[in-house]
Design an enzyme around this catalytic site. Structure first.
Site, short mmCIF file in Angstrom:
data_model
loop_
_atom_site.label_atom_id
_atom_site.label_comp_id
_atom_site.label_asym_id
_atom_site.label_seq_id
_atom_site.Cartn_x
_atom_site.Cartn_y
_atom_site.Cartn_z
N GLY A 15 -2.63 -6.88 -12.37
CA GLY A 15 -1.78 -8.06 -12.53
C GLY A 15 -2.28 -9.20 -11.65
O GLY A 15 -2.59 -8.98 -10.48
N ARG A 76 -6.21 -4.84 -17.26
CA ARG A 76 -5.93 -3.45 -16.89
C ARG A 76 -6.84 -2.62 -17.79
O ARG A 76 -6.79 -2.77 -19.01
CB ARG A 76 -4.47 -3.12 -17.13
CG ARG A 76 -3.51 -4.03 -16.33
CD ARG A 76 -2.10 -3.48 -16.36
NE ARG A 76 -1.12 -4.46 -15.89
CZ ARG A 76 -0.83 -4.70 -14.62
NH1 ARG A 76 -1.49 -4.05 -13.67
NH2 ARG A 76 0.09 -5.58 -14.27
N ASP A 107 -2.92 -1.45 -6.20
CA ASP A 107 -3.31 -0.04 -6.00
C ASP A 107 -4.19 0.49 -7.14
O ASP A 107 -5.11 1.27 -6.89
CB ASP A 107 -2.09 0.86 -5.76
CG ASP A 107 -1.06 0.77 -6.87
OD1 ASP A 107 -1.18 -0.13 -7.73
OD2 ASP A 107 -0.16 1.61 -6.89
N THR A 129 -1.18 -8.54 -4.87
CA THR A 129 -0.16 -8.21 -5.88
C THR A 129 1.15 -8.84 -5.47
O THR A 129 1.51 -8.81 -4.28
CB THR A 129 0.02 -6.70 -6.07
OG1 THR A 129 1.28 -6.47 -6.74
CG2 THR A 129 0.05 -5.92 -4.77
N ASP A 131 3.88 -7.65 -5.91
CA ASP A 131 4.84 -6.60 -5.57
C ASP A 131 4.89 -6.28 -4.07
O ASP A 131 5.86 -5.69 -3.60
CB ASP A 131 4.49 -5.30 -6.33
CG ASP A 131 4.44 -5.50 -7.83
OD1 ASP A 131 5.10 -6.44 -8.33
OD2 ASP A 131 3.75 -4.71 -8.51
N ASP A 133 3.46 -4.02 -2.46
CA ASP A 133 3.80 -2.59 -2.37
C ASP A 133 2.65 -1.71 -1.89
O ASP A 133 2.63 -0.51 -2.17
CB ASP A 133 4.29 -2.10 -3.75
CG ASP A 133 3.21 -2.27 -4.83
OD1 ASP A 133 2.21 -2.95 -4.58
OD2 ASP A 133 3.39 -1.70 -5.93
N ARG A 175 7.68 -3.91 -9.87
CA ARG A 175 7.32 -2.57 -10.35
C ARG A 175 8.23 -1.52 -9.72
O ARG A 175 9.43 -1.57 -9.93
CB ARG A 175 5.85 -2.26 -10.05
CG ARG A 175 5.27 -1.20 -10.97
CD ARG A 175 3.82 -0.94 -10.68
NE ARG A 175 2.97 -1.99 -11.19
CZ ARG A 175 2.48 -2.02 -12.43
NH1 ARG A 175 2.77 -1.06 -13.27
NH2 ARG A 175 1.72 -3.01 -12.83
#
Ligand code: F6P
Length: 331
Positions: A15, A76, A107, A129, A131, A133, A175
């Protein structure tokens, strides 16, 4: 130059995140300054498989600092998860004479980088990202801009919810993580914030906060839902069925990934891009650049992928502490 690196590849994968361009620019300019040529690989791992690339010079990355998205495109790529795809990517690296690849992404991107490194191609990961995360880095490029985009949208929603005295249920990305939801929820003064890191209980997490807010005089409510919790439409239905109010549901979606990067994202992306090249120059390969305690650190990529980052639940406590708690006004 003391190092043996002549040519590297740089790619963005997964992303997109605002600030990726700043990282690409920093990689290109830093590398050129070290006497290293840079090949921009298009569409992430996909481009390494198909040999889709362009040579990048200093001018190619001019005026991209302020641009969202990624000039290298992203994708992706399922094929890269297969051994056959990785073999093709290795062949491209050999054909182009790449001494290393700098991979900018999340990741999934780092898992791809680890696979490539196992085939003997040195890699460096740069975390990007929205996110936020990744366990190996307190901060990931794009998070701040995405938070600010969501904030601006929710501030606008609040205006109309306030006028109509309505309840808004807003779904934000992230996510499986609740960082975006929690940071934005605090920043907009949300009535309730639902994050996947905390088991969802409608009565405790939604009904009670709305009730408290109503009892203290409010007539509009803002519920922020991290996509990892589930659909905002389901939460909206629960509110309608249990509290008798008719909420409006908004899914912010991919708008959160776009836009001109914030100062924070441009600054950290530039430092990380620089650090990625300097790691290679130092002979430190197969590592990921990250931030820990305000400093840039390098973590071996295998270790980086094992690291977990929990949501800072103390922030959740802060959120609750500043929500309406006086059940009845006494004057
Ligand atoms: O990882 C970034 C992210 O935007 C997530 O927040 C979201 O779940 C996902 O990507 C959406 O992916 P796609 O762009 O493939 O729809």
């Amino acid at each position: 130059m003391a190092h043996n690196i002549k040519r590297i590849g740089v790619l963005t994968s997964g992303g997109d995140a605002p600030g990726m361009n700043a990282a690409v620019r920093a990689v290109v300019r830093t590398a050129l300054g070290q006497g290293i040529q840079v090949v921009g690989i298009h569409r992430g791992w996909q481009g390494l498989i198909t040999g889709d690339f362009e040579m990048l010079d200093s001018h190619d990355v001019s005026h991209i600092l302020s641009e969202g998205g990624t000039i290298l495109y992203t994708a992706r790529c399922d094929e890269f998860m297969q051994e056959s795809g990785q073999q093709k990517a290795v062949a491209t690296c050999q054909l182009l004479g790449l001494d290393a690849v700098i991979a900018i992404g999340g990741d999934g991107t780092f898992r791809g980088a680890l696979d490539l490194s196992r085939h003997g191609i040195p890699v460096i990961g740069v975390p990007a990202t929205i996110d936020n995360d990744l366990g190996c880095s307190n901060y990931t490029i794009g998070f701040d801009t995405a938070c600010n985009t969501a904030l601006q949208c929710i501030d606008k929603l609040r205006d109309t919810m306030q006028s109509h005295e309505r309840c808004s249920v807003v779904e934000v990305m992230g996510r499986h993580a609740g960082f975006l939801a929690l940071y934005v929820g605090i920043a907009v003064g949300a009535t309730a914030v639902l994050v996947p890191e905390r088991e969802y209980d409608f009565e405790r997490d939604v009904a009670e906060p709305i009730r408290r807010s109503r009892l203290s005089g409010n007539t509009h409510f803002m519920v922020v839902v991290a996509e990892g919790v589930g659909s905002a439409f389901t939460i909206g239905d629960e509110i309608k069925n249990n509290l008798g109010i008719d909420p409006r549901v908004t899914v912010l979606g991919h708008i959160q990934r776009g836009g001109t990067p914030s100062v924070r994202d441009r600054e950290i992306a530039t430092r990380m891009g620089y650090a990625a090249v300097m790691a290679l120059v130092d002979g430190d390969t197969n590592t990921v650049i990250g931030t820990q305690g305000g400093f840039l650190v390098r973590t071996p990529i295998e270790e980086a992928l094992q690291m977990k980052k929990g949501l800072q639940m103390d922030r959740y406590e802060v959120l609750e502490a500043v929500q309406h708690s006086d059940p009845v006004r006494d004057n």
